[in-house]
Scaffold this active site. Structure first.
Site, PDB file in Angstrom:
ATOM      1  N   SER A  94       0.818  -1.211   0.000  1.00 39.84           N
ATOM      2  CA  SER A  94       0.000   0.000   0.000  1.00 39.84           C
ATOM      3  C   SER A  94       0.858   1.271   0.000  1.00 39.84           C
ATOM      4  O   SER A  94       1.540   1.546  -0.978  1.00 39.84           O
ATOM      5  CB  SER A  94      -0.942  -0.050   1.195  1.00 39.84           C
ATOM      6  N   ASP A 237      -1.831   6.207  -3.570  1.00 37.72           N
ATOM      7  CA  ASP A 237      -0.785   5.456  -2.876  1.00 37.72           C
ATOM      8  C   ASP A 237      -0.342   4.297  -3.787  1.00 37.72           C
ATOM      9  O   ASP A 237      -0.764   4.216  -4.942  1.00 37.72           O
ATOM     10  CB  ASP A 237      -1.285   4.966  -1.509  1.00 37.72           C
ATOM     11  N   ASP A 239      -0.969   1.119  -4.173  1.00 36.30           N
ATOM     12  CA  ASP A 239      -1.934   0.197  -4.783  1.00 36.30           C
ATOM     13  C   ASP A 239      -3.213   0.899  -5.212  1.00 36.30           C
ATOM     14  O   ASP A 239      -4.200   0.246  -5.572  1.00 36.30           O
ATOM     15  CB  ASP A 239      -2.230  -0.993  -3.861  1.00 36.30           C
ATOM     16  N   ASP A 241      -5.690   2.457  -3.870  1.00 39.13           N
ATOM     17  CA  ASP A 241      -7.015   2.394  -3.240  1.00 39.13           C
ATOM     18  C   ASP A 241      -7.328   3.706  -2.521  1.00 39.13           C
ATOM     19  O   ASP A 241      -8.403   3.858  -1.957  1.00 39.13           O
ATOM     20  CB  ASP A 241      -7.164   1.174  -2.306  1.00 39.13           C
TER      21      ASP A 241
HETATM   22 MG    MG Z   1      -3.446   1.375  -0.258  1.00 33.82          MG
END
Ligand code: MG
Length: 464
Positions: A94, A237, A239, A241
């Site tokens: 992340s 960020d 990844d 999300d």
């Molecule tokens: Mg993330």
């Protein structure tokens, strides 16, 4: 839980998060799921392929056939899981620095596993209770192309495409060399925006900036907004999300202000929203004004998702939820944080206002953060007891979900032990710095006094 924290399992790759550990987590998940097929995705980290290979082996060893999606945002893998009805395993750390990696587990409904489900996986790992099957029942692996494109198509179908296109927006985008580099530029172009980018090459060394979308890492995005005269800056960020925004003047917008603005567009008096115990006064004021319910959970997306599911089972509508770090959920779309979807929902608010106008009413809130170090259990206990005493004395509503949060109506103060360091943290927020400082100081003084007393008692005991 020992293996899984509040947002999956993370560590420095090849030291804490080794291939053999990834293999065991995957074999345990494969055992618990006992699914015919499992999808595996990863973000752009240099150790991603190594760990995905190990995870694929672990899954195949329990009989699952593995769909290898390659680099894809976590929400893109969640979309695939739901569409195909298969559980999924994501290799990502992340927002953590480049040397980290981690694992997130996703159910066949596209939702991250709940605490209860993670505990089952954890029990399987710790008890070494992996499915043992014969050689001719092990799974095979196939490469799946087109999952990123399908994810972008689904996003396009889920937002108000016409309104966003008509607004003729220029978007400055910083995917931070992460998985969003391969999806978000196309998504915003397809939405009819002019897109300028920085740090948009997928690169596991993250040469342009660290994956965490905080102002210290986003100076280039602010400059790009100004240089391109963009209407909005968007950062993800690692990844993708999460989404963090800059206004049309190139100024960072607090994630708490974004969350409140997005919630304001979604909530009705019958609705509930869910956030963590460090929630901003902005969301408290907004929900009070609307008459909607605000539910608080311990910090971390797993806790928020678990609470939303509980509310939904009781037929409570939760149209929006999340935290002030850019992680926002729109459960009617999917019970998942999605940086691209969140950004598109913010673009929908820009059809007749500028970004700074959208968040203007959430300005003027001031945060104070301080911390107190402790050297012994006695000091720790004394400070927490003092916080409890303060809570009893105060004319505030007390919540003990995660530390002590005192809500005064116009302001709040939170006392919370750090999960990783010998520290007690104190947070306070109010409209205006003086009120926030007054509440933080009152709590700080009480805790320091209790700590001093505990230290003196300990010295006295030692001298006897
Ligand atoms: Mg993330």
């Amino acid at each position: 839980m020992k293996v899984f924290g509040s947002s999956g399992t993370r560590g420095v790759a090849n030291i804490e998060l080794t291939p053999s550990f990834a293999l065991r987590v995957a074999a345990a998940a494969g055992t618990v799921w006992s699914a015919d097929r499992v999808a595996v995705g990863r973000d752009t980290r240099t150790t991603g392929r190594m760990l995905a290979d190990a995870a694929a082996s672990g899954l195949a060893s329990t009989g699952a056939n593995v769909d290898r999606l390659g680099i894809i945002p976590t929400p893109g893998l969640q979309a695939y899981a739901e569409r195909e009805g298969v559980p999924a395993l994501m290799i990502t750390a992340s927002h953590n620095p480049p040397e980290y990696n981690g694992i997130k587990l996703i159910g066949d409904d596209g939702v991250e596993l709940s605490r209860h489900q993670l505990e089952r996986v954890e029990g399987t790992i710790l008890g070494e209770k992996f499915d043992k099957i014969s050689w001719d029942e092990t799974g095979t692996t196939r490469v799946v192309d087109g999952a990123r494109e399908a994810y972008v198509e689904e996003l396009l179908d889920s937002v108000n495409r016409e309104a966003i296109a008509e607004a003729n927006l220029t978007v400055a985008l910083d995917p931070g060399h992460g998985a969003g580099s391969l999806t978000s530029p196309d998504f915003f172009r397809e939405l009819g925006c002019e897109v300028v980018t920085v740090n948009a090459q997928p690169d596991g060394f993250f040469p342009g900036r660290d994956p965490e979308p905080i102002p210290e890492n986003l100076a280039d995005l602010g400059r790009l907004v100004r240089a391109a005269e963009a209407d909005i800056g968007i950062a993800h960020d690692g990844d993708a999300d999460r989404a963090i925004f800059y206004d049309e003047k190139g100024r960072y917008i607090e994630g708490d202000a974004t969350l409140a603005a997005l919630a304001g567009a979604e909530l009705t008096p019958e609705d509930a929203t869910v956030s963590a115990v460090n929630v901003s006064q902005r969301l408290v004021d907004l929900t009070t004004e609307i008459g909607a319910t605000l539910e608080l959970t311990p910090v971390g997306s797993t806790n928020i998702i678990t609470r939303i599911e509980e509310l939904q089972r009781g037929d409570v509508h939760v149209p929006v939820a999340g935290e002030g770090n850019g992680g926002v959920l729109f459960p009617d779309y999917r019970l998942a944080r999605d940086g691209a979807y969140t950004a598109a929902k913010f673009l929908e608010l820009l059809t007749d206002s500028t970004a700074s106008e959208v968040v203007k009413r959430f300005e003027g809130y001031e945060n104070i953060r301080t911390k107190i170090h402790y050297d012994s259990d006695a000091e720790y206990d004394a400070m927490l007891y003092a916080a409890e005493q303060q809570a009893e004395k105060a004319s505030a509503e007390l919540s003990t979900i995660d530390g002590f949060r005192l809500d005064y109506g116009d302001a709040w103060v939170l006392v919370r032990p750090s999960g990783t360091e010998p520290l007690i943290r104190i947070y306070a927020e109010a409209r205006g710095i003086h009120r926030a400082q007054e509440l933080a100081d009152g709590m700080y003084d009480a805790l320091i006094a209790a700590k001093a007393e505990a230290t003196a008692d300990e010295k006295e005991e030692a001298a006897q």
